[in-house]
Design an enzyme around this catalytic site. Sequence first.
Site, PDB file in Angstrom:
ATOM      1  N   ASN A 177       0.871  -1.170   0.000  1.00 34.82           N
ATOM      2  CA  ASN A 177       0.000   0.000   0.000  1.00 34.82           C
ATOM      3  C   ASN A 177       0.912   1.225   0.000  1.00 34.82           C
ATOM      4  O   ASN A 177       1.471   1.567   1.031  1.00 34.82           O
ATOM      5  CB  ASN A 177      -0.917  -0.009   1.232  1.00 34.82           C
ATOM      6  CG  ASN A 177      -1.719   1.282   1.355  1.00 34.82           C
ATOM      7  OD1 ASN A 177      -1.753   2.096   0.444  1.00 34.82           O
ATOM      8  ND2 ASN A 177      -2.363   1.463   2.506  1.00 34.82           N
ATOM      9  N   TRP A 178       1.028   1.816  -1.170  1.00 39.54           N
ATOM     10  CA  TRP A 178       1.965   2.952  -1.298  1.00 39.54           C
ATOM     11  C   TRP A 178       1.461   4.207  -0.592  1.00 39.54           C
ATOM     12  O   TRP A 178       2.191   5.171  -0.444  1.00 39.54           O
ATOM     13  CB  TRP A 178       2.204   3.265  -2.776  1.00 39.54           C
ATOM     14  CG  TRP A 178       2.988   2.229  -3.524  1.00 39.54           C
ATOM     15  CD1 TRP A 178       3.484   1.037  -3.036  1.00 39.54           C
ATOM     16  CD2 TRP A 178       3.383   2.279  -4.906  1.00 39.54           C
ATOM     17  NE1 TRP A 178       4.153   0.353  -4.030  1.00 39.54           N
ATOM     18  CE2 TRP A 178       4.102   1.099  -5.183  1.00 39.54           C
ATOM     19  CE3 TRP A 178       3.180   3.202  -5.937  1.00 39.54           C
ATOM     20  CZ2 TRP A 178       4.630   0.827  -6.455  1.00 39.54           C
ATOM     21  CZ3 TRP A 178       3.694   2.938  -7.199  1.00 39.54           C
ATOM     22  CH2 TRP A 178       4.418   1.755  -7.451  1.00 39.54           C
ATOM     23  N   LYS A 179       0.179   4.225  -0.229  1.00 40.14           N
ATOM     24  CA  LYS A 179      -0.442   5.425   0.351  1.00 40.14           C
ATOM     25  C   LYS A 179      -0.167   6.615  -0.580  1.00 40.14           C
ATOM     26  O   LYS A 179      -0.102   6.428  -1.801  1.00 40.14           O
ATOM     27  CB  LYS A 179       0.043   5.629   1.784  1.00 40.14           C
ATOM     28  CG  LYS A 179      -0.165   4.364   2.634  1.00 40.14           C
ATOM     29  CD  LYS A 179      -0.027   4.570   4.113  1.00 40.14           C
ATOM     30  CE  LYS A 179      -0.280   3.250   4.823  1.00 40.14           C
ATOM     31  NZ  LYS A 179      -0.230   3.366   6.282  1.00 40.14           N
ATOM     32  N   HIS A 183      -9.673   1.428   4.576  1.00 43.54           N
ATOM     33  CA  HIS A 183      -8.413   1.586   5.304  1.00 43.54           C
ATOM     34  C   HIS A 183      -8.648   2.534   6.483  1.00 43.54           C
ATOM     35  O   HIS A 183      -9.425   3.488   6.381  1.00 43.54           O
ATOM     36  CB  HIS A 183      -7.321   2.138   4.373  1.00 43.54           C
ATOM     37  CG  HIS A 183      -5.970   2.074   4.996  1.00 43.54           C
ATOM     38  ND1 HIS A 183      -5.540   2.995   5.913  1.00 43.54           N
ATOM     39  CD2 HIS A 183      -4.964   1.167   4.875  1.00 43.54           C
ATOM     40  CE1 HIS A 183      -4.315   2.669   6.326  1.00 43.54           C
ATOM     41  NE2 HIS A 183      -3.949   1.557   5.698  1.00 43.54           N
ATOM     42  N   GLU A 215      -7.047   4.897   7.606  1.00 40.94           N
ATOM     43  CA  GLU A 215      -6.800   6.323   7.332  1.00 40.94           C
ATOM     44  C   GLU A 215      -8.011   6.955   6.650  1.00 40.94           C
ATOM     45  O   GLU A 215      -8.308   8.126   6.870  1.00 40.94           O
ATOM     46  CB  GLU A 215      -5.509   6.475   6.504  1.00 40.94           C
ATOM     47  CG  GLU A 215      -4.293   6.181   7.371  1.00 40.94           C
ATOM     48  CD  GLU A 215      -3.094   5.593   6.647  1.00 40.94           C
ATOM     49  OE1 GLU A 215      -3.017   5.683   5.410  1.00 40.94           O
ATOM     50  OE2 GLU A 215      -2.221   5.034   7.343  1.00 40.94           O
ATOM     51  N   GLU A 260      -5.745  -4.672  10.367  1.00 42.03           N
ATOM     52  CA  GLU A 260      -4.711  -3.666  10.623  1.00 42.03           C
ATOM     53  C   GLU A 260      -5.038  -2.922  11.914  1.00 42.03           C
ATOM     54  O   GLU A 260      -5.852  -1.980  11.901  1.00 42.03           O
ATOM     55  CB  GLU A 260      -4.647  -2.656   9.463  1.00 42.03           C
ATOM     56  CG  GLU A 260      -4.270  -3.262   8.142  1.00 42.03           C
ATOM     57  CD  GLU A 260      -3.629  -2.233   7.216  1.00 42.03           C
ATOM     58  OE1 GLU A 260      -2.567  -2.539   6.676  1.00 42.03           O
ATOM     59  OE2 GLU A 260      -4.181  -1.128   7.061  1.00 42.03           O
ATOM     60  N   GLY A 267       2.261   2.461  10.893  1.00 40.32           N
ATOM     61  CA  GLY A 267       3.228   3.541  10.773  1.00 40.32           C
ATOM     62  C   GLY A 267       3.888   3.937  12.082  1.00 40.32           C
ATOM     63  O   GLY A 267       4.541   4.964  12.180  1.00 40.32           O
ATOM     64  N   SER A 291       3.136  -2.009  10.444  1.00 39.91           N
ATOM     65  CA  SER A 291       4.572  -2.084  10.742  1.00 39.91           C
ATOM     66  C   SER A 291       5.183  -3.454  10.433  1.00 39.91           C
ATOM     67  O   SER A 291       6.049  -3.925  11.164  1.00 39.91           O
ATOM     68  CB  SER A 291       4.843  -1.673  12.193  1.00 39.91           C
ATOM     69  OG  SER A 291       4.470  -0.321  12.404  1.00 39.91           O
ATOM     70  N   GLY A 310       2.789  -1.077   4.333  1.00 39.18           N
ATOM     71  CA  GLY A 310       2.849   0.356   4.040  1.00 39.18           C
ATOM     72  C   GLY A 310       4.277   0.788   3.772  1.00 39.18           C
ATOM     73  O   GLY A 310       4.823   0.557   2.683  1.00 39.18           O
ATOM     74  N   GLY A 311       4.903   1.395   4.752  1.00 41.05           N
ATOM     75  CA  GLY A 311       6.229   2.001   4.569  1.00 41.05           C
ATOM     76  C   GLY A 311       7.246   1.085   3.917  1.00 41.05           C
ATOM     77  O   GLY A 311       7.997   1.517   3.022  1.00 41.05           O
TER      78      GLY A 311
HETATM   79  P1  13P Z   1       2.873   0.491   7.759  1.00 44.50           P
HETATM   80  O1  13P Z   1       3.386  -0.811   7.200  1.00 44.50           O
HETATM   81  O2  13P Z   1       3.620   1.696   7.265  1.00 44.50           O
HETATM   82  O3  13P Z   1       2.717   0.441   9.248  1.00 44.50           O
HETATM   83  O4  13P Z   1       1.390   0.701   7.161  1.00 44.50           O
HETATM   84  C1  13P Z   1       0.482  -0.336   7.286  1.00 44.50           C
HETATM   85  C2  13P Z   1      -0.705  -0.005   6.471  1.00 44.50           C
HETATM   86  O5  13P Z   1      -1.485   0.863   6.807  1.00 44.50           O
HETATM   87  C3  13P Z   1      -0.897  -0.747   5.211  1.00 44.50           C
HETATM   88  O6  13P Z   1      -2.159  -0.514   4.681  1.00 44.50           O
END
Ligand code: 13P
Length: 248
Positions: free
Chosen positions: A11-13, A95, A97, A166, A172, A210, A231-232
Amino acid sequence: MTTRRKLVVGNWKMHGSRVANAELLAGVLAARPFACDVAVCTPFVYLADAAATLAASDVRWGAQDVSAHAQGAYTGEVSAAMLQELGCRYTLVGHSERRAYHAESDALVAAKAQAALGRGVTPIVCVGETLAEREAGQTAEVVKRQLSVVIHQLAHCAAEMVVAYEPVWAIGTGRTATPAQAQEVHALLRAQLQAATGRGDAMRILYGGSVKPDNAAELFAQADIDGGLIGGASLKAADFIAIVRAAG
Ligand code: 13P
């Protein structure tokens, strides 16, 4: 027991640029073959590039959100038909967010999942509790409620979705759920899916929050964890590839 093929989704966000994405995807493609399914969920504007870059490979691409509406005067929205036209295999829905910053309700998330499925785009439905909810002992209640609204909306198609657990406090933050904590929630989500669809044993439930190269293998070794939503660490080819290898 059904064998479920693992799935790792980046997930590149709201990250990336055309140059950076090309480099990232070239790195991922060069690391094939993979023993599990792999996909990247990019910002909408990069989906056409991802389609062109990945079409000849077994790496899939998808979006991070989709409109609940089929078409019409919804400025700024992107429909499931548009995602289908761009060859998206997946789209994230719900998600945390989007639930937090865009006030997405359980009902809206369910409507989005249905819109995606209606166009053959597999929704990856995200559920998860906040830190306050976990500390209040409400984790099971929260994730079951989030999932049950989607199950009800999708009805006989519910087994077609992918679920991602999640925990909001792990996203994050560098604070990962322990494998045992994650497994506990995955097991109850699977039981809920099984009771509702009769096909829960075949459905994939991803863990996100994470996930890094050094904790992925232990998480993916849990009985009910079928891969990850990353994510990251999905923004660096070497880290993403290491996580993909941990799944297969
Ligand atoms: P991180 O891996 O950066 O914690 O993000 C997780 C996430 O929200 C994937 O959708």
